[in-house]
Design a protein around this motif. Structure first.
Motif, PDB file in Angstrom:
ATOM      1  N   PHE A   1       0.867  -1.173   0.000  1.00 34.86           N
ATOM      2  CA  PHE A   1       0.000   0.000   0.000  1.00 34.86           C
ATOM      3  C   PHE A   1       0.901   1.221   0.000  1.00 34.86           C
ATOM      4  O   PHE A   1       1.518   1.559   1.012  1.00 34.86           O
ATOM      5  N   ILE A   2       0.997   1.861  -1.152  1.00 33.07           N
ATOM      6  CA  ILE A   2       1.834   3.058  -1.310  1.00 33.07           C
ATOM      7  C   ILE A   2       0.928   4.183  -1.790  1.00 33.07           C
ATOM      8  O   ILE A   2       0.562   4.229  -2.964  1.00 33.07           O
ATOM      9  N   PRO A   3       0.529   5.093  -0.888  1.00 36.05           N
ATOM     10  CA  PRO A   3      -0.385   6.163  -1.280  1.00 36.05           C
ATOM     11  C   PRO A   3       0.307   7.218  -2.139  1.00 36.05           C
ATOM     12  O   PRO A   3       1.532   7.352  -2.128  1.00 36.05           O
ATOM     13  N   LYS A   4      -0.497   7.957  -2.882  1.00 37.23           N
ATOM     14  CA  LYS A   4       0.049   9.037  -3.711  1.00 37.23           C
ATOM     15  C   LYS A   4       0.537  10.195  -2.860  1.00 37.23           C
ATOM     16  O   LYS A   4       1.476  10.887  -3.229  1.00 37.23           O
ATOM     17  N   ASN A   5      -0.109  10.413  -1.713  1.00 39.10           N
ATOM     18  CA  ASN A   5       0.272  11.493  -0.819  1.00 39.10           C
ATOM     19  C   ASN A   5       1.524  11.085  -0.046  1.00 39.10           C
ATOM     20  O   ASN A   5       1.497  10.127   0.723  1.00 39.10           O
ATOM     21  N   PRO A   6       2.649  11.798  -0.194  1.00 39.10           N
ATOM     22  CA  PRO A   6       3.886  11.402   0.486  1.00 39.10           C
ATOM     23  C   PRO A   6       3.819  11.542   2.007  1.00 39.10           C
ATOM     24  O   PRO A   6       4.679  11.012   2.707  1.00 39.10           O
ATOM     25  N   ASP A   7       2.818  12.245   2.532  1.00 35.88           N
ATOM     26  CA  ASP A   7       2.698  12.412   3.983  1.00 35.88           C
ATOM     27  C   ASP A   7       1.952  11.252   4.648  1.00 35.88           C
ATOM     28  O   ASP A   7       1.860  11.199   5.871  1.00 35.88           O
ATOM     29  N   MET A   8       1.422  10.323   3.858  1.00 33.43           N
ATOM     30  CA  MET A   8       0.697   9.177   4.415  1.00 33.43           C
ATOM     31  C   MET A   8       1.652   8.002   4.611  1.00 33.43           C
ATOM     32  O   MET A   8       2.688   7.920   3.970  1.00 33.43           O
ATOM     33  N   PHE A   9       1.273   7.088   5.509  1.00 32.11           N
ATOM     34  CA  PHE A   9       2.082   5.897   5.765  1.00 32.11           C
ATOM     35  C   PHE A   9       1.951   4.905   4.615  1.00 32.11           C
ATOM     36  O   PHE A   9       0.931   4.842   3.948  1.00 32.11           O
ATOM     37  N   MET A  10       2.993   4.088   4.416  1.00 31.72           N
ATOM     38  CA  MET A  10       2.923   2.993   3.466  1.00 31.72           C
ATOM     39  C   MET A  10       3.085   1.691   4.229  1.00 31.72           C
ATOM     40  O   MET A  10       3.768   1.643   5.243  1.00 31.72           O
TER      41      MET A  10
END
Length: 112
Positions: free
Chosen positions: A37-46
């Motif tokens: 799970f790699i979100p587009k928003n860099p501030d979110m956790f992966m």
């Protein structure tokens, strides 16, 4: 997080970039990380696949109630005895009926 690597000339070496889970120590190459799970928003956790499955089931279990008795008290229980088993069932705290993410609800007959 994404751990970046560069060639000696300063250009990105994408083959050596790593992805690291923000919830556990798992990491792997960024290339071939389709299940992460790699979100587009860099501030979110992966999250690695195991942690993504766990958090998904946690969210599902908090939004459901038991289809057998209506009890909202569902607990997560790992399926299988192998340590690498990632599948978890949402088990009713009252009647022991359970929701498997792949096969649906399984009901336990009374008496509980």
């Amino acid at each position: 997080m994404i751990i970046k690597a560069y060639h000696p000339n300063g250009t990105p070496d994408l083959r050596r970039w790593l992805v690291q889970c923000d919830a556990c120590p798992a990491q792997g190459p960024l290339l071939g990380s389709e299940e992460w799970f790699i979100p587009k928003n860099p501030d979110m956790f992966m999250y690695c696949p195991g942690c993504a499955d766990y958090f998904t089931m946690r969210l599902i279990s908090t939004g459901l109630s038991c289809a057998g008795c209506g009890n909202p008290n569902l607990k997560l229980k790992r399926v299988g005895h192998h340590p690498s088993s990632r599948t978890q069932d949402a088990v009713c705290g009252h009647c022991d009926s359970y929701l498997n993410p792949y096969t649906g609800w399984h009901f336990i007959d009374p008496p509980f």
